[in-house]
Scaffold this active site. Structure first.
Site, short mmCIF file in Angstrom:
data_model
loop_
_atom_site.label_atom_id
_atom_site.label_comp_id
_atom_site.label_asym_id
_atom_site.label_seq_id
_atom_site.Cartn_x
_atom_site.Cartn_y
_atom_site.Cartn_z
N LYS A 43 8.38 0.65 23.07
CA LYS A 43 7.82 1.45 24.15
C LYS A 43 8.38 1.01 25.50
CE LYS A 43 3.53 2.46 21.66
NZ LYS A 43 2.07 2.33 21.58
N ALA A 50 2.57 -4.56 16.19
CA ALA A 50 2.44 -4.52 17.65
C ALA A 50 3.67 -5.08 18.39
CB ALA A 50 1.17 -5.25 18.08
N ARG A 81 -7.74 -12.84 15.73
CA ARG A 81 -7.26 -13.53 14.51
C ARG A 81 -6.32 -14.65 14.91
NH1 ARG A 81 -4.87 -9.52 10.59
NH2 ARG A 81 -6.96 -9.47 9.69
N TYR A 119 -5.18 -2.94 1.49
CA TYR A 119 -4.08 -3.93 1.56
C TYR A 119 -4.60 -5.36 1.42
CZ TYR A 119 -0.24 -6.45 3.95
OH TYR A 119 0.76 -7.33 4.29
N ALA A 125 -2.77 -12.75 6.25
CA ALA A 125 -4.00 -13.08 6.98
C ALA A 125 -5.04 -11.97 6.83
CB ALA A 125 -3.67 -13.30 8.45
N CYS A 126 -4.61 -10.79 6.35
CA CYS A 126 -5.55 -9.68 6.13
C CYS A 126 -6.53 -9.96 4.99
CB CYS A 126 -4.81 -8.38 5.84
SG CYS A 126 -3.97 -7.74 7.27
P1 NAD Z 1 8.86 -4.71 4.80
O1 NAD Z 1 8.13 -3.42 4.63
O2 NAD Z 1 9.95 -4.77 5.81
O3 NAD Z 1 9.47 -5.17 3.40
C1 NAD Z 1 8.86 -4.87 2.17
C2 NAD Z 1 9.95 -4.34 1.24
O4 NAD Z 1 9.34 -4.04 -0.02
C3 NAD Z 1 10.59 -3.05 1.75
O5 NAD Z 1 11.99 -3.20 1.91
C4 NAD Z 1 10.25 -2.03 0.69
O6 NAD Z 1 11.28 -1.08 0.44
C5 NAD Z 1 10.02 -2.91 -0.54
N1 NAD Z 1 9.24 -2.19 -1.53
C6 NAD Z 1 8.11 -1.46 -1.32
N2 NAD Z 1 7.73 -0.87 -2.45
C7 NAD Z 1 8.63 -1.23 -3.41
C8 NAD Z 1 8.76 -0.91 -4.79
N3 NAD Z 1 7.91 -0.11 -5.41
N4 NAD Z 1 9.80 -1.46 -5.47
C9 NAD Z 1 10.69 -2.26 -4.83
N5 NAD Z 1 10.61 -2.59 -3.53
C10 NAD Z 1 9.58 -2.07 -2.82
O7 NAD Z 1 7.75 -5.82 5.07
P2 NAD Z 1 7.91 -7.34 5.55
O8 NAD Z 1 7.35 -7.42 6.93
O9 NAD Z 1 9.27 -7.84 5.29
O10 NAD Z 1 6.86 -8.03 4.57
C11 NAD Z 1 7.28 -8.77 3.43
C12 NAD Z 1 6.05 -9.28 2.69
O11 NAD Z 1 5.26 -10.08 3.55
C13 NAD Z 1 5.12 -8.17 2.18
O12 NAD Z 1 4.58 -8.55 0.95
C14 NAD Z 1 4.03 -8.11 3.23
O13 NAD Z 1 2.82 -7.60 2.72
C15 NAD Z 1 3.93 -9.59 3.59
N6 NAD Z 1 3.37 -9.80 4.95
C16 NAD Z 1 4.10 -9.44 6.05
C17 NAD Z 1 3.55 -9.64 7.31
C18 NAD Z 1 4.29 -9.29 8.56
O14 NAD Z 1 3.76 -9.50 9.65
N7 NAD Z 1 5.52 -8.76 8.47
C19 NAD Z 1 2.27 -10.19 7.44
C20 NAD Z 1 1.56 -10.51 6.29
C21 NAD Z 1 2.13 -10.34 5.04
N1 GDD Z 2 1.02 -1.33 15.55
C1 GDD Z 2 0.66 -1.24 16.82
N2 GDD Z 2 1.32 -0.37 17.65
N3 GDD Z 2 -0.36 -2.01 17.28
C2 GDD Z 2 -0.69 -1.90 18.59
C3 GDD Z 2 -0.03 -1.06 19.48
C4 GDD Z 2 1.03 -0.24 19.00
O1 GDD Z 2 1.66 0.55 19.71
N4 GDD Z 2 -0.58 -1.21 20.72
C5 GDD Z 2 -1.54 -2.13 20.58
N5 GDD Z 2 -1.64 -2.54 19.29
C6 GDD Z 2 -2.65 -3.46 18.77
C7 GDD Z 2 -3.40 -2.94 17.53
O2 GDD Z 2 -4.42 -2.02 17.92
C8 GDD Z 2 -3.97 -4.24 16.98
O3 GDD Z 2 -5.20 -4.54 17.57
C9 GDD Z 2 -2.91 -5.29 17.38
O4 GDD Z 2 -2.05 -4.66 18.34
C10 GDD Z 2 -2.07 -5.79 16.23
O5 GDD Z 2 -1.62 -4.68 15.51
P1 GDD Z 2 -0.55 -4.81 14.29
O6 GDD Z 2 0.52 -5.75 14.68
O7 GDD Z 2 -0.14 -3.41 13.93
O8 GDD Z 2 -1.43 -5.31 13.06
P2 GDD Z 2 -2.46 -6.51 12.74
O9 GDD Z 2 -2.15 -7.76 13.46
O10 GDD Z 2 -3.84 -6.00 12.90
O11 GDD Z 2 -2.15 -6.70 11.19
C11 GDD Z 2 -0.78 -7.00 10.84
O12 GDD Z 2 -0.65 -8.35 10.53
C12 GDD Z 2 -1.13 -8.73 9.27
C13 GDD Z 2 -0.93 -10.23 9.11
O13 GDD Z 2 -1.41 -10.96 10.17
C14 GDD Z 2 -0.32 -6.03 9.77
O14 GDD Z 2 1.09 -5.97 9.76
C15 GDD Z 2 -0.76 -6.43 8.41
O15 GDD Z 2 -0.07 -5.63 7.44
C16 GDD Z 2 -0.42 -7.91 8.21
O16 GDD Z 2 -0.80 -8.34 6.92
#
Ligand code: NAD
Ligand code: GDD
Length: 334
Positions: free
Chosen positions: A203, A196, A287, A152, A122-123
């Site tokens: 926490k 979050a 979002r 990203y 969604a980013c």
């Molecule tokens: P995660 O960080 O737990 O998993 C990503 C994995 O990729 C890790 O285990 C890491 O070691 C591996 N990795 C990183 N660099 C590497 C490299 N050079 N070679 C091999 N492996 C490598 O993250 P996740 O939450 O499981 O996310 C999985 C996918 O979904 C990612 O592409 C992320 O961008 C996407 N995504 C996740 C979220 C979310 O909320 N978790 C949201 C939007 C998109």
């Molecule tokens: N991480 C984090 N930690 N966020 C917090 C905290 C805390 O202790 N307290 C409040 N927040 C608030 C952040 O300030 C933000 O406004 C909201 O919670 C969500 O934060 P995250 O979950 O860290 O990220 P995001 O939703 O802005 O983006 C995430 O989601 C994307 C997909 O929807 C990221 O993980 C991105 O990498 C991902 O692609």
């Protein structure tokens, strides 16, 4: 990899990560022969993949090796984290993910993979559409004109385009899935990359009844949060569909960060005060996911409500935190 021609084969990259590990378990349950690949082994439990390659996917030769002899490629490996991590590491994230993604899709083509699914985010959506807590849910076509999250989000958007071009020019069956904030057990909950839901569970798990915890921002910013079981179900369904264009994968249950905190506190049975810190990273103001197209394509969408999905998530994080805490007698002995 086992050489059983009757079983479908899949590669999951990022298989040691949060979603990748759950996806490997899901595909194994479906009867797939699964190869996992990651730069590290899983942190919390062993992978059930029949073959697990520990390798750096920034390197083309490694991508070429792991994409050999697999029908379906679920490409999840990425340098990623919550808003604290992705807003502070633009150069590292952009270069790492550019190398991983370009090499992975090129290697998949050279090895004639049938299907290639890319985990987008969604980013990628324009910042100018996400300026209010009561945000209009984001539709797939809102991605352009673009103004993604720096680093990203921009890199994810470019990789979506690479998937489109490989589909159009080479006939590769590509999928681009825009995940909206995913949470659940076995996810990163500390160390700086946590999102979050996990950060707030940690926490509150560490807090005593009546304590005050730090919350980033004023607590009125909004998100939708998707439980990891819904995420892997959606990934599989989208892979099996014939929809090559990008698709949202998220819930459309909009919650404020403060509501998230209150929900976790209720599950934990603790009263917690909130110390809002607006100097901390906050990302977009609001979002949400518009699931109209997802429903049209799949006849399905994620259903887990935040108040339900946080129950197993909190229980798991609370158990991790408790296991890490020094025993009272150990403190007394020092
Ligand atoms: P995660 O960080 O737990 O998993 C990503 C994995 O990729 C890790 O285990 C890491 O070691 C591996 N990795 C990183 N660099 C590497 C490299 N050079 N070679 C091999 N492996 C490598 O993250 P996740 O939450 O499981 O996310 C999985 C996918 O979904 C990612 O592409 C992320 O961008 C996407 N995504 C996740 C979220 C979310 O909320 N978790 C949201 C939007 C998109
Ligand atoms: N991480 C984090 N930690 N966020 C917090 C905290 C805390 O202790 N307290 C409040 N927040 C608030 C952040 O300030 C933000 O406004 C909201 O919670 C969500 O934060 P995250 O979950 O860290 O990220 P995001 O939703 O802005 O983006 C995430 O989601 C994307 C997909 O929807 C990221 O993980 C991105 O990498 C991902 O692609």
């Amino acid at each position: 990899m086992e050489n059983d021609m009757s079983r479908k084969s899949a590669l999951v990259t990022g298989a040691a990560g949060f979603i990748g590990h759950h996806l490997v378990k899901y595909l194994v349950r479906k009867g797939y022969d699964v190869r996992g690949a990651d730069i590290k082994p899983p942190a919390f439990e062993a992978s059930p993949a029949s073959d697990f390659a520990i390798c750096d996917l920034r390197d083309f030769d490694n991508c070429r090796a792991v994409t050999a002899d697999v029908e379906e490629i679920y490409h999840l490996a990425a340098d990623m984290g919550g808003i604290g991590y992705i807003s502070g590491s633009h150069a590292t994230i952009a270069i790492n993910n550019t190398l991983i993604n370009a090499h992975m899709i090129q290697a998949a083509k050279k090895n004639n993979a049938k299907r290639f699914l890319f985990s987008s985010s969604a980013c990628i959506y324009p910042l100018y559409l996400q300026t209010k807590p009561d945000v209009t849910p984001l539709r797939e076509e809102d991605a352009w004109p673009a103004q993604p999250e720096e680093g990203y989000g921009l890199e994810k958007l470019f990789m979506e385009k690479l998937c489109q071009y490989f589909h159009e020019d080479y006939g590769m069956e590509t999928r681009s899935v825009r995940f909206h904030n995913v949470y659940g057990p076995l996810g990163t909950y500390d160390g700086g990359r946590e999102k979050a839901p996990a950060a707030i569970c940690r926490k509150i798990a560490l807090a005593q009844d009546g304590d005050t915890i730090e919350i980033w921002g004023d607590g009125q910013q909004t998100r939708s949060f998707m439980y990891v079981d819904d995420c892997v179900e959606g990934i599989f369904r989208i892979m099996q569909s014939d929809h090559a264009a990008p698709l949202n994968l998220g819930t459309d249950e909009l919650v404020t960060v403060d509501q998230l905190v209150d929900t976790v506190a209720a599950i934990a049975g603790k009263r917690v005060g909130k110390a809002h810190d607006v100097s901390k990273p906050q990302g977009v103001r609001g979002r949400n996911s518009d699931n109209t197209r997802l429903r049209e394509v799949l006849g399905w969408e994620p259903t887990m409500m935040v108040r339900d999905g946080l129950v197993p998530t909190y229980a798991w994080i609370e158990a991790q935190v408790r296991a890490e805490a020094p025993m009272p007698h150990a403190i007394a002995a020092e």
